[in-house]
Each structure stands twice: as C-alpha cells, then as structure tokens.
Design an enzyme around this catalytic site. Sequence first.
Site, PDB file in Angstrom:
ATOM      1  N   SER A  46     -28.937 -66.918 -47.156  1.00  0.00           N
ATOM      2  CA  SER A  46     -29.110 -66.048 -48.318  1.00  0.00           C
ATOM      3  C   SER A  46     -27.842 -66.131 -49.173  1.00  0.00           C
ATOM      4  O   SER A  46     -27.484 -67.212 -49.604  1.00  0.00           O
ATOM      5  CB  SER A  46     -29.416 -64.611 -47.877  1.00  0.00           C
ATOM      6  N   THR A  47     -27.152 -65.017 -49.365  1.00  0.00           N
ATOM      7  CA  THR A  47     -25.985 -64.997 -50.246  1.00  0.00           C
ATOM      8  C   THR A  47     -24.944 -66.018 -49.811  1.00  0.00           C
ATOM      9  O   THR A  47     -24.486 -66.012 -48.679  1.00  0.00           O
ATOM     10  CB  THR A  47     -25.347 -63.594 -50.244  1.00  0.00           C
ATOM     11  N   HIS A  81     -33.088 -67.478 -49.740  1.00  0.00           N
ATOM     12  CA  HIS A  81     -33.551 -66.402 -50.612  1.00  0.00           C
ATOM     13  C   HIS A  81     -33.182 -66.708 -52.062  1.00  0.00           C
ATOM     14  O   HIS A  81     -32.005 -66.790 -52.411  1.00  0.00           O
ATOM     15  CB  HIS A  81     -32.913 -65.072 -50.202  1.00  0.00           C
ATOM     16  N   MET A 117     -26.616 -61.822 -46.703  1.00  0.00           N
ATOM     17  CA  MET A 117     -26.594 -60.364 -46.573  1.00  0.00           C
ATOM     18  C   MET A 117     -27.822 -59.900 -45.806  1.00  0.00           C
ATOM     19  O   MET A 117     -28.916 -60.428 -45.989  1.00  0.00           O
ATOM     20  CB  MET A 117     -26.590 -59.742 -47.975  1.00  0.00           C
ATOM     21  N   ASP A 165     -32.265 -60.632 -42.081  1.00  0.00           N
ATOM     22  CA  ASP A 165     -33.405 -61.545 -42.031  1.00  0.00           C
ATOM     23  C   ASP A 165     -33.031 -62.801 -41.245  1.00  0.00           C
ATOM     24  O   ASP A 165     -32.020 -63.438 -41.530  1.00  0.00           O
ATOM     25  CB  ASP A 165     -33.833 -61.927 -43.458  1.00  0.00           C
TER      26      ASP A 165
END
Length: 355
Positions: free
Chosen positions: A165-166, A191, A284, A287
């Site tokens: 993600s991030t 994401h 972050m 997940d």
Amino acid sequence: MARIIRVLVVDDSAVVRTLLSEGLGNDPCIEVVGAAKDAYEARDMIVRLSPDVMTLDVDMPRMDGVDFLRRLMPQYPIPVVMVSSHTERGQSTTLNALSAGAVDFVAKPSRALTQGVQQMMLELRTKVKIASAANVSHWKQRRTQQARPDMAHSTPIEMVALGASTGGTEAIRTVLRSLPVRTPGIVIVQHMPAGFTATFARMLNDSSLLACKEAEDGDVVTPGVVLVAPAGRQCRVKRRGGQLVISLGEQDRVSGHAPSVDVMMRSVAQSAGRESIGVLLTGMGADGAQGMLAMRRKGAFTIAQDEATSVVFGMPKEAWQCGGASVLRPLDQVAQSILDATKADPNGRDPRRHR
C-alpha cells in the site's frame, strides 16, 4: 495533545493553493505553514520553515514535481503527497513521482463538483497524517543502480503473491528490478485508485525484465509474468485444469480495500498452498496480515518488509505480529529471499527458513 503537522502546499494555481490550504487547515491537527507557486519557492520555504509534510502539484512551470523530487529527496528527504490529475499523462507522471520519493498521492476531481472536492480534501488530510509518520530517510544519498541476477534456480514454487500500500509502488519496482525472467508468476495487489493500475503495470513492464500487465479475468499465472490486480474489484487466484488463473469478482471492500491483499492471499493459500510465496511490503493498516497467515498455515514461505526500510510499517508489522510472516527482510533483500525460497536442493532439504 496530538502533534500539529506542519504542511507546505506547492501548486502553480493560486486558486488551488487557497483551496488546499483552507481544506487542510480545517483539520485541527494540521497547520499550513506556507504556500509556494513553484519548485524554486518551495525549495526556499522548505529550508526556512522546515515543514513536516509537503503537498506537491504534478504539473508546474519551470520545474515539474518529478524533477523537483529527484533533486530534493537525496539532499533533503521530506514526506510528500502528490496532487494528481485523472488524465493518463497525469497518472504516468504521478507514478514517476512515487518512484522519485513521494509517499502517496491524491487525484483531483475529474469535475469541479463540491462533493468531489470535499472527498479529495478528506483523502488528502488522511494521507498527510499518514505521510507525517512515514520513513523517507532512505532517500538520503540514495543509490540508484541495482544488480540484477541473470537466472533463477529450478523450482517447484508456482507463484508469488505480493501485497503493498503506502510507499508500495517504488518498493514493488525495487523488488521486480532484481528478479530474473524465470521467476515464478507474480500476482500483485497494490492499493490504488481506479485507472491507475493499468498505468502502474506498464511502468513496471518498462523497468524490469518481467512481463507486467494489468490482470484480466481468466489470465493464467505464468513464470516471468506479473499480473497487477485492477483497482475496484476483488482479485482471486483459483486452480482450473491444473493451472492457476485470475478470477475477478465483486467490488465490495474487504479489510477496507478492493482489491484486498487479504482476499488475494487467502485464495492463494487454497489454490497454491506450499507451492507459493507470500510477500507483504510497506503499507498503512492491516490488509494482508490474515491472508498471509492463511498462506503460512498452508505451508507457504512468507516475507514481510522490515521496519527500517518501510515507508509505513503497518501491514508488514501486523503480519509479523500475528505470525503470518516467516521472516522480516530489508527491501533490498526481498528479491533474493524470493529466489532463495525457489531453489531446489538436490539433497531434498527445504531452503526456506521459517522463524
């Protein structure tokens, strides 16, 4: 009291500067300490004001956001959230900015609707807070050249399931650049907003030895091929007729996301089991932690990125703490850990080391 996050807004449009400054300032945890119209003003304000986070327009006169980041980050690493357009050119430039050091991005509304602006500002405030805790120190005097192995060992491993993600776009690119053509097929959940995953896949294709594309329903997981799950749909890997294939399904969010790393990894646990490798990179939230745990329980070797090299040590930390990750590895060792886990030992020993 919560720490006040000092933000510098950089955009060539006076209207947008005002909009972003007021929208960010509505959050009691954020203080906009300055607004610059171009990279040169921003450079001077960074030195003078020492902001915690910078929001940066992608397209600016004199020096665009990507060029600015490439010059800034090795000398003065600062968490940056890009403000992007929905156009294909804007998507490509934004992803280049992420590879140059930006932590994350928000997309401008496609139309100047009040609701769209409000949603964008909510997302921007959230991502500014996440960015304020991001680790960008590794960009200081960053080395850009990386060695790539010529070939991998023969292996019973069928596929690699990778989630991020991030900070993940550049982390994924770093890993793929170090993998050879004969790497088992890779399925990625990163994401991203709708529309960006196809552009991201093309950029991965241009920067690695592997063939990378946005996944389509029915795609076969094949050695040397990377399939990026499209934004907005859940992505699963199922076994059909002896092959592992992509199944794209509902749009409902799971663990807060569509696609969800948890959904993808749980499906890999069922379809590939110990013939798979799970990788969870910077991001972050949580997940992927439970999905990775499901993979490990089925005998898969699982790798989580360590805290020191993660932009945000959220998803990898959750996977480690719940027992989903077999090992923690620095980002520059993840590719080699994948290759080591695919080596066939003539003496029958399993080279995959669990903690």
